[in-house]
Design an enzyme around this catalytic site. Structure first.
Site, PDB file in Angstrom:
ATOM      1  CD  GLU A  90      -2.481  -1.510   2.537  1.00  0.00           C
ATOM      2  OE1 GLU A  90      -2.135  -0.893   3.557  1.00  0.00           O
ATOM      3  OE2 GLU A  90      -3.215  -2.520   2.587  1.00  0.00           O
TER       4      GLU A  90
ATOM      5  CD  GLU B  27      -3.883  -4.835   4.682  1.00  0.00           C
ATOM      6  OE1 GLU B  27      -5.045  -5.280   4.573  1.00  0.00           O
ATOM      7  OE2 GLU B  27      -3.646  -3.647   4.947  1.00  0.00           O
TER       8      GLU B  27
ATOM      9  CG  PHE C 282       1.251   1.070  10.892  1.00  0.00           C
ATOM     10  CD1 PHE C 282       0.875   1.741   9.737  1.00  0.00           C
ATOM     11  CD2 PHE C 282       1.611   1.833  11.999  1.00  0.00           C
ATOM     12  CE1 PHE C 282       0.853   3.132   9.685  1.00  0.00           C
ATOM     13  CE2 PHE C 282       1.597   3.221  11.956  1.00  0.00           C
ATOM     14  CZ  PHE C 282       1.217   3.872  10.797  1.00  0.00           C
TER      15      PHE C 282
ATOM     16  CG  HIS D 183      -1.820   2.864  13.798  1.00  0.00           C
ATOM     17  ND1 HIS D 183      -3.134   2.705  14.135  1.00  0.00           N
ATOM     18  CD2 HIS D 183      -1.792   2.978  12.451  1.00  0.00           C
ATOM     19  CE1 HIS D 183      -3.882   2.730  13.029  1.00  0.00           C
ATOM     20  NE2 HIS D 183      -3.097   2.884  11.993  1.00  0.00           N
TER      21      HIS D 183
HETATM   22  C1  LIG Z   1      -5.774  -3.340   7.750  1.00  0.00           C
HETATM   23  C2  LIG Z   1      -5.203  -2.003   7.469  1.00  0.00           C
HETATM   24  N1  LIG Z   1      -4.450  -1.823   6.374  1.00  0.00           N
HETATM   25  C3  LIG Z   1      -3.914  -0.619   6.100  1.00  0.00           C
HETATM   26  C4  LIG Z   1      -4.151   0.443   6.924  1.00  0.00           C
HETATM   27  C5  LIG Z   1      -3.512   1.772   6.620  1.00  0.00           C
HETATM   28  N2  LIG Z   1      -4.491   2.740   6.141  1.00  0.00           N
HETATM   29  C6  LIG Z   1      -5.106   3.589   6.975  1.00  0.00           C
HETATM   30  S1  LIG Z   1      -6.204   4.553   6.210  1.00  0.00           S
HETATM   31  C7  LIG Z   1      -5.859   3.840   4.719  1.00  0.00           C
HETATM   32  C8  LIG Z   1      -6.596   4.288   3.500  1.00  0.00           C
HETATM   33  C9  LIG Z   1      -8.044   4.235   3.702  1.00  0.00           C
HETATM   34  O1  LIG Z   1      -8.694   4.633   2.550  1.00  0.00           O
HETATM   35  P1  LIG Z   1     -10.252   4.668   2.530  1.00  0.00           P
HETATM   36  O2  LIG Z   1     -10.822   3.393   3.035  1.00  0.00           O
HETATM   37  O3  LIG Z   1     -10.681   5.102   1.175  1.00  0.00           O
HETATM   38  O4  LIG Z   1     -10.623   5.768   3.629  1.00  0.00           O
HETATM   39  P2  LIG Z   1     -10.214   7.306   3.687  1.00  0.00           P
HETATM   40  O5  LIG Z   1      -8.914   7.402   4.402  1.00  0.00           O
HETATM   41  O6  LIG Z   1     -10.164   7.805   2.301  1.00  0.00           O
HETATM   42  O7  LIG Z   1     -11.298   7.940   4.512  1.00  0.00           O
HETATM   43  C10 LIG Z   1      -4.882   2.862   4.838  1.00  0.00           C
HETATM   44  C11 LIG Z   1      -4.319   2.085   3.735  1.00  0.00           C
HETATM   45  C12 LIG Z   1      -4.929   0.221   8.071  1.00  0.00           C
HETATM   46  N3  LIG Z   1      -5.183   1.200   8.953  1.00  0.00           N
HETATM   47  N4  LIG Z   1      -5.458  -0.990   8.321  1.00  0.00           N
END
Ligand SMILES: Cc1ncc(C[n+]2csc(CCOP(=O)(O)OP(=O)(O)O)c2C)c(N)n1
Lengths: 342, 324
Positions: A37, A68, A91, A137
């Site tokens: 990611e 993932e 993370f 985190h």
């Molecule tokens: C299982 C997991 N994978 C990756 C992340 C890291 N992460 C946090 S927010 C995000 C993007 C989220 O995008 P979206 O669902 O479109 O929500 P937005 O932030 O745009 O509100 C990622 C990859 C996480 N918190 N949890």
């Protein structure tokens, strides 16, 4: 003590050192590619892939959906076909959504195939707290991965080791979990840690996985630790040198394999052991090290073992509580002083 | 739509924006000139929802505090619209003892049993739990509804699909809300999701899928109204996607170098757009706009003062609350 060879060096932060090692291996071997990611245009949330997209293009530096299980599983499949993927789990705390792929699949295929199938991949992931990122985190969790057989677990503390261990991890025929602490990456938006920038050899530079380093020799007490805690331990050791306490600091660099020999050798000279671990205390690395000493020869010890670890509580958000949980220099110093009877 | 309902939506959006502007100010105040994520009164990651107010306002207008809302790592707009106590929420964001989680949780981990509100820092983690809340409501025979929120990026997580399938199978009273702000951190929707609309994915689970375009709060209100009514009446879940807008970075400190649309984005702010529309329709005048801002300002300044006056948790209590 691992000394740098006579190779020329330049000063890099840990993130840059890792990226350079990845880039060098990508140039050497077309089978190496990166996925995860935000590893593309963003360059990795913790700068672990910065610039790779520009150099190698989107076929070899692949942004993934937030899937993932899917993309780590895909890396496993590619690895069993002879490629050498480097896959980032942003993370380590997110391992829960994809752990089946990691421990039931990535880590067991070689065994289950009777050694007939290899899984030469690197799973890199950010660990550690200290900046109020809360319970989901801020964990280290290396003990969890080390507990489950079949994957190597590497945890560098400085730029040169990060580069050398990354190179070794990519070339390794086993799955290697490469865990980098956010606090040693040298990121511009984190508290500055002076040791996150340091000399990195140019040219071929491989650090063998499974060999601890001794960044500071001493005769009174051995501090066995890894990652960011190495820096805290070195700072405390410098401070205590003024008070006549001579601290040896051992940087494990990997916990699978664990350099038991180096630990025993050091403790047999100092007779005292302090284990510093940013992971949860119970059923983890610190207990394992204590057990290995006890199994080998408990009479090496002239004082009870001291452990400085996270006291089995999720990492709290509030700064006052987080620093009460983390292995801070103050807690390390207190443990060393107890061990030497001061 | 009644003018009073329109004004309620407007007031809600103004309150949310006022709150987030205050958090933005407090967050950055002590992190400049050199940005250090761990420094200051509000350390850690900060995900703000500016631009996404229409989703929270439009959906939550149909809920009472007996209904459940599970939000994401970007939770403030839904927490406010669902009626979570602003003072306790703010204190939690500041990591203080009077916070919702007594300083343990932080901005991504707000839990309020009084309003059945929760959120999570792990992508799609709230979806299965929402199905579980709805299961509890159904077993008890109440007419409560569970609302689960994710971003469009999160629709590619396994947990999302498992939860939607379960809820569809068991005809649970859930409304699954997807906030499509076009970005999952730096990854554009087109690079993460092979269908144009997540509403299309509803077909795979045999439930209705609706997509609302243009960040239109009244269209969200209408679509959510139907979905909530269906859920309450025992008709099962709906997947509701709203095309919304991330006005600011993924998190604070995000320079957004990957974003091609930044120059035009401020002009698409949904709040001034809605204000203009309501003024045109005669539903809002200067006095009403001023009153909305004044009451939001007062509530937010009170909350910030409450948070700042609350103590840091005592370090000696670090082992508390691991077990009940
Ligand atoms: C299982 C997991 N994978 C990756 C992340 C890291 N992460 C946090 S927010 C995000 C993007 C989220 O995008 P979206 O669902 O479109 O929500 P937005 O932030 O745009 O509100 C990622 C990859 C996480 N918190 N949890």
């Amino acid at each position: 003590m691992t000394t740098m060879t006579e190779q020329p060096t330049r000063r890099l932060n840990t993130a840059k050192a890792m990226v350079e090692a990845i880039a060098t291996e990508m140039e050497r071997d077309d089978n190496v590619f990166v996925l995860g990611e935000d590893v593309g245009a963003y360059g990795g949330i913790f700068s672990s892939t910065t610039g790779l997209l520009d150099r190698f293009g989107p076929e070899r530096v692949m942004d993934t959906p937030i899937s993932e299980t899917g993309f780590i599983g895909a890396a496993i499949g590619a690895a069993t076909e002879g490629m050498r993927p480097i896959v980032e789990l942003m993370f380590v705390d997110f391992f829960g959504v994809c752990m089946d792929q990691i421990y039931n699949h990535m880590a067991k295929i070689h065994f289950e195939s009777g050694g007939n199938v290899k899984v030469p991949m690197v799973l890199m992931t950010a660990v550690g707290g200290g900046y109020s990122d809360g319970a989901q985190h801020s964990q280290c969790l290396w003990g969890t991965f080390a507990h489950l057989p079949g994957m190597k677990v590497v945890v560098p503390s400085n730029p040169a080791d990060a580069a050398g261990l990354m190179t070794a991890a990519i070339r390794d025929d086993n799955p290697v979990v490469f865990m980098f602490h956010k606090g040693v990456m040298g990121l511009p938006w984190m508290k500055k840690n002076p040791r996150s920038i340091g000399p990195v050899p140019t040219g071929e530079h491989v650090v063998e996985i499974g060999k601890a380093a001794t960044p500071r020799s001493g005769s009174d007490v051995t501090v066995v630790t890894l990652s960011l805690s190495v820096h805290h331990a070195l700072d405390v050791a410098d401070e205590l040198a003024g008070d006549g306490v001579d601290v040896e600091v051992l940087d494990l660099r990997s916990i699978v394999p664990l350099d038991t020999e180096a630990i025993i050798e050091s403790v047999s000279r100092t007779g005292r052991l302090v284990i510093v671990d940013e992971d949860y205390q119970s059923f983890g690395l610190s207990g394992e090290i204590a057990a290995r000493i006890a199994e080998h020869d408990p009479s090496l010890l002239r004082a009870p073992i001291r452990r400085v670890a996270v006291p089995d509580v999720p990492i709290p958000y509030s700064r006052s509580l987080e620093y009460a949980a983390l292995p801070t220099p103050a807690r390390i110093k207190a443990a060393i002083l107890e061990a030497v009877g001061r | 739509m009644e003018a009073s309902d329109q004004r309620a939506l407007f007031d809600q959006m103004v309150l949310i924006r006022t709150f987030e502007e205050a958090i933005l100010r407090e967050y950055h105040a002590d992190k400049s000139p050199a940005f250090d994520i761990g420094a200051g009164l509000i350390p850690g990651e900060m995900h703000l929802s500016a631009g996404q107010e229409p989703v929270a306002a439009g959906v939550c207008a149909h809920l009472t505090t007996d209904d459940a809302v599970t939000a994401t790592h970007r939770p403030h707009h839904f927490a406010i619209a669902h009626g979570v106590d602003l003072d306790a929420m703010t204190a939690e964001i500041f990591g203080r003892v009077d916070g919702l989680g007594k300083g343990r949780g932080g901005h991504m981990h707000l839990f309020d049993p009084a309003t059945h509100f929760s959120c999570s820092g792990i992508i799609a983690e709230g979806y299965p739990a929402a199905a579980g809340q709805a299961l509890a409501f159904k077993k008890r025979g109440t007419d409560q509804v569970a609302v689960a929120v994710t971003g469009e990026g999160a629709t590619n997580a396994g947990g999302f699909h498992e939860a939607v399938n379960l809820a569809a199978l068991w005809k649970l009273p859930v409304v699954f809300v997807v906030e499509d702000n076009d970005w999952g951190i730096s990854v554009p929707r087109a690079a993460s999701t092979p269908v144009d609309s997540n509403a299309d994915r509803a077909a795979a689970y045999g439930i209705p899928g609706v997509r609302v375009e243009d960040n239109d709060v009244e269209a969200v209100y209408d679509a959510a109204g139907e979905a909530v009514a269906r859920a309450r009446a025992g008709g099962g879940p709906t997947l509701l996607e709203v095309h919304t807008l991330r006005l600011w970075g993924h998190f604070e400190g995000d320079a957004q170098g990957y974003r091609p649309d930044l120059e035009t984005v401020p002009a698409k702010d949904p709040i001034p757009a809605y204000e203009a529309l309501l003024r045109e329709q005669g539903a809002l005048d200067d006095a009403a706009v001023e009153a909305a801002h004044k009451s939001a300002q007062d509530a937010v300044e009170t909350a910030i003062a409450f948070a700042k006056a609350s103590a840091e948790p005592d370090a000696g209590s670090v082992r508390d609350y691991v077990f009940a």
